[in-house]
Design a protein around this motif. Structure first.
Motif, PDB file in Angstrom:
ATOM      1  N   ALA A  63       0.997  -1.290   0.234  1.00 40.03           N
ATOM      2  CA  ALA A  63       0.230  -0.131  -0.313  1.00 40.03           C
ATOM      3  C   ALA A  63       0.503   1.408  -0.269  1.00 40.03           C
ATOM      4  CB  ALA A  63      -0.704  -0.052   1.672  1.00 40.03           C
ATOM      5  N   GLY A  64       0.245   2.346  -0.288  1.00 39.55           N
ATOM      6  CA  GLY A  64       0.983   3.770  -0.014  1.00 39.55           C
ATOM      7  C   GLY A  64       1.847   3.459   0.826  1.00 39.55           C
ATOM      8  N   SER A  65       2.624   5.189   1.104  1.00 34.26           N
ATOM      9  CA  SER A  65       3.072   4.712   2.578  1.00 34.26           C
ATOM     10  C   SER A  65       2.546   6.002   3.589  1.00 34.26           C
ATOM     11  CB  SER A  65       4.523   6.037   2.380  1.00 34.26           C
ATOM     12  OG  SER A  65       4.490   6.940   1.171  1.00 34.26           O
ATOM     13  N   PHE A  66       3.245   6.128   4.722  1.00 35.08           N
ATOM     14  CA  PHE A  66       2.297   6.791   5.574  1.00 35.08           C
ATOM     15  C   PHE A  66       2.583   7.802   6.427  1.00 35.08           C
ATOM     16  CE2 PHE A  66      -0.964   7.689   9.263  1.00 35.08           C
ATOM     17  CZ  PHE A  66      -2.340   8.112   8.381  1.00 35.08           C
ATOM     18  N   ALA A  67       2.745   8.949   6.754  1.00 39.31           N
ATOM     19  CA  ALA A  67       3.749   9.295   7.076  1.00 39.31           C
ATOM     20  C   ALA A  67       4.930   9.544   7.448  1.00 39.31           C
ATOM     21  CB  ALA A  67       3.277   9.612   9.105  1.00 39.31           C
ATOM     22  N   GLU A  68       5.699   9.152   7.955  1.00 34.69           N
ATOM     23  CA  GLU A  68       6.548   8.175   8.070  1.00 34.69           C
ATOM     24  C   GLU A  68       7.237   6.745   7.810  1.00 34.69           C
ATOM     25  OE1 GLU A  68       9.185  11.284   8.335  1.00 34.69           O
ATOM     26  OE2 GLU A  68       7.993  12.170   7.778  1.00 34.69           O
TER      27      GLU A  68
END
Length: 565
Positions: A414-419
């Protein structure tokens, strides 16, 4: 004449059930066989857990008997169903939502980390401007008398992250207050009336010292006032009421007020007289809902040092795996018979107040990561109750991330999230396999993380590796509270060591034995699927009936079914 097996109705039922089983279990393609040895090895190297176990439920789960120490206080997540702040969340939904967005929690976590780094490298060219919650204390005198015994810890937004708070009593008669406990801070303080400047909203009634018979301000001439000033390096300040303190956080939060003595009640049998604390009359910041902070650092003004005669500078806590479970915080010694493994403190020249360890290696799925020893010898790791994620230098984070991605390659990313740059969409799975992570510390101590300590769950469609990379080469590594979940962490400050005891307050270790969800290029086998258990039972039952029928027909006249064509 056809064979008996080909015309036996039980035989056809048996074959049908087998085919139906392969189709029914999560609609996966064919299952590849694994050997008993391979299955056993996977049990030791991977967590095999229901995906739902990583999410909080809608109801509160108390600690099982014997899990917490005698007299321990409950550790409760501020945004979970165990907290009285969550009364509005009465939905029967299996996954109870947080009241604070994950983006905000992780954003504040990054701010805290920046503040810690900035404080440690203050005045040096590599220092960064932090805006987080690691406080720079400006105290003008007075030493506080700490509280003793186990405290209930609840996780909150106070330090800009998933930090935890405890319930203590202050004053005579005692008034219950929620205080964030923080190993990265030294001064204990709470909001007090009157609010000469401003007071933020808190859940408890703001403490009014005029209603307590045991409250007293610390005069500027007191040795406590001068001691605090020398201990913190901040010039003391005074007023007509006595010694003043001012504690300021890099994100703009602050507390200013009188340094005072008061009675602090931890439990009915643990009461601390003349506890030195800050009575804040002007308070600002992100402490929403709680009354203040309990400082558990190593500085002489901290709770730990003030209560050394009572608790011998020993405390421990266990952070639960989800917001719907309960952990504990305890002050005082721990039984020597407990399975606690200890690693010695390390030193950080920039600060003698924080708790630091020597990280010597990282393993994933039973294999040691290829990280040069020089990487670990070049930095120390700070263990912190208020930081959420674990932050590593790039030279250590990179190999961990790559190995984790390789081990999780069968799941869609899935796409990255925050850091968090390594996330997966697990929405199509009831059971998941997560590689185990082991952190090795000085003295040959290996700490196996719970499954809840390996990943940070944003949602079913975003389950991420719960580690992040530092921004600068000189940044210190930080072991956050996610990785500490379900592990009792024992701070033996007098003995100069930190101990770890696994599976101390729930967690997913209970799912890691006797179950597996094996993924490979040809499909998956879910050996813990409830329908699988039912199917196996049905197949064994049918097989038994077939065997009985064969035995009976061997002693009876044989029927030629062709006669009925």
């Amino acid at each position: 004449m056809a064979s008996a097996n080909s015309s036996n109705p039980f035989f056809f039922a048996f074959i049908s059930l087998v085919c139906f089983f392969f189709f029914f279990v999560e609609n996966k393609p064919f299952v590849s066989a694994i050997t008993r040895k391979e299955y056993s090895e996977l049990q030791h190297t991977h967590h095999h857990i229901p995906l739902s176990s990583l999410f909080p439920s809608s109801s509160c789960s108390s600690l099982p008997p014997g899990r917490s120490r005698k007299g321990s206080l409950e550790v409760v997540h501020k945004h979970g169903p165990c907290s009285k702040l969550m009364k509005q969340h009465t939905s029967s939904s299996v996954k109870a939502p947080l009241t604070v967005p994950h983006s905000e929690i992780l954003g504040q976590d990054k701010a805290r980390v920046r503040a810690i780094q900035s404080k440690l490298w203050e005045g040096q060219s590599e220092a960064r401007e932090g805006d987080g919650r690691s406080a720079t204390s400006e105290v003008s005198g007075q030493v506080a008398a700490p509280a003793e015994a186990p405290l209930p810890a609840r996780s909150g937004k106070i330090l800009g992250s998933g930090d935890y708070f405890v319930r203590v009593g202050l004053g005579t008669p005692a008034r219950e207050l929620s205080l964030i406990f923080d190993t990265g801070s030294d001064l204990t303080w709470t909001q007090c009336l009157p609010c000469d400047g401003s007071c933020y909203t808190q859940n408890d009634t703001i403490f009014d010292p005029s209603h307590s018979s045991s409250y007293s301000n610390i005069p500027c001439s007191s040795s406590q006032c001068s001691q605090l000033s020398s201990a913190t390096g901040i010039e003391q300040k005074c007023s007509a009421d006595g010694c003043l303190y001012h504690t300021k956080y890099a994100d703009g939060s602050s507390s200013t007020g009188n340094l005072a003595n008061e009675t602090l009640t931890i439990t009915q049998t643990h009461v601390v007289d003349n506890f030195l604390f800050g009575c804040g009359h002007d308070n600002k910041g992100l402490f929403n809902g709680t009354a203040g902070l309990l400082g558990l650092g190593r500085n002489p003004i901290s709770f730990v040092q003030q209560t050394s005669d009572m608790f011998h500078r020993i405390f421990s806590y266990c952070i639960p795996s989800t917001a719907s479970e309960v952990g504990y915080l305890t002050f005082g010694g721990v039984p020597a018979s407990d399975n606690i493994i200890y690693t010695p403190f390390s030193s950080i020249p920039q600060s003698s107040s924080v708790y630091a360890l020597d990280l010597t290696g990282i393993s994933l799925a039973g294999a040691s990561l290829s990280i040069p020893s020089s990487v670990f010898s070049s930095f120390r790791v700070l263990i912190d109750s208020g930081t959420v994620l674990t932050w590593l230098p790039q030279a250590a984070y990179g190999p961990l991330r790559d190995a984790f991605r390789n081990a999780m390659s069968k799941y869609p990313m899935a796409g990255s999230f925050a850091e968090l740059d390594t996330c997966y969409d697990l929405s199509g799975y009831e059971t998941v396999v997560i590689p185990k992570v082991t952190l090795s510390f000085g003295g040959g101590v290996n700490v196996n993380l719970d499954a809840s300590g390996v990943v940070y769950v944003v949602s079913e469609t975003q389950v991420c590796l719960a580690f992040a990379t530092n921004e600068h080469l000189v940044d210190i590594a930080i072991l956050g509270n996610v990785q500490q979940k379900t592990i009792e962490v024992v701070y033996d400050v007098g003995g100069g060591r930190i101990g770890f005891r696994s599976a101390s307050c729930g967690g997913n270790s209970r799912f890691s034995t006797g179950s597996a969800n094996l993924n490979n290029s040809t499909g998956s086998a879910n050996l813990n699927h409830p329908n699988l258990i039912w199917m196996i039972a049905a197949i064994l039952s049918l097989n038994s009936q077939i065997t009985t029928l064969r035995l009976s027909t061997s002693q009876s006249p044989q029927i030629n079914y062709n006669d009925y064509d």
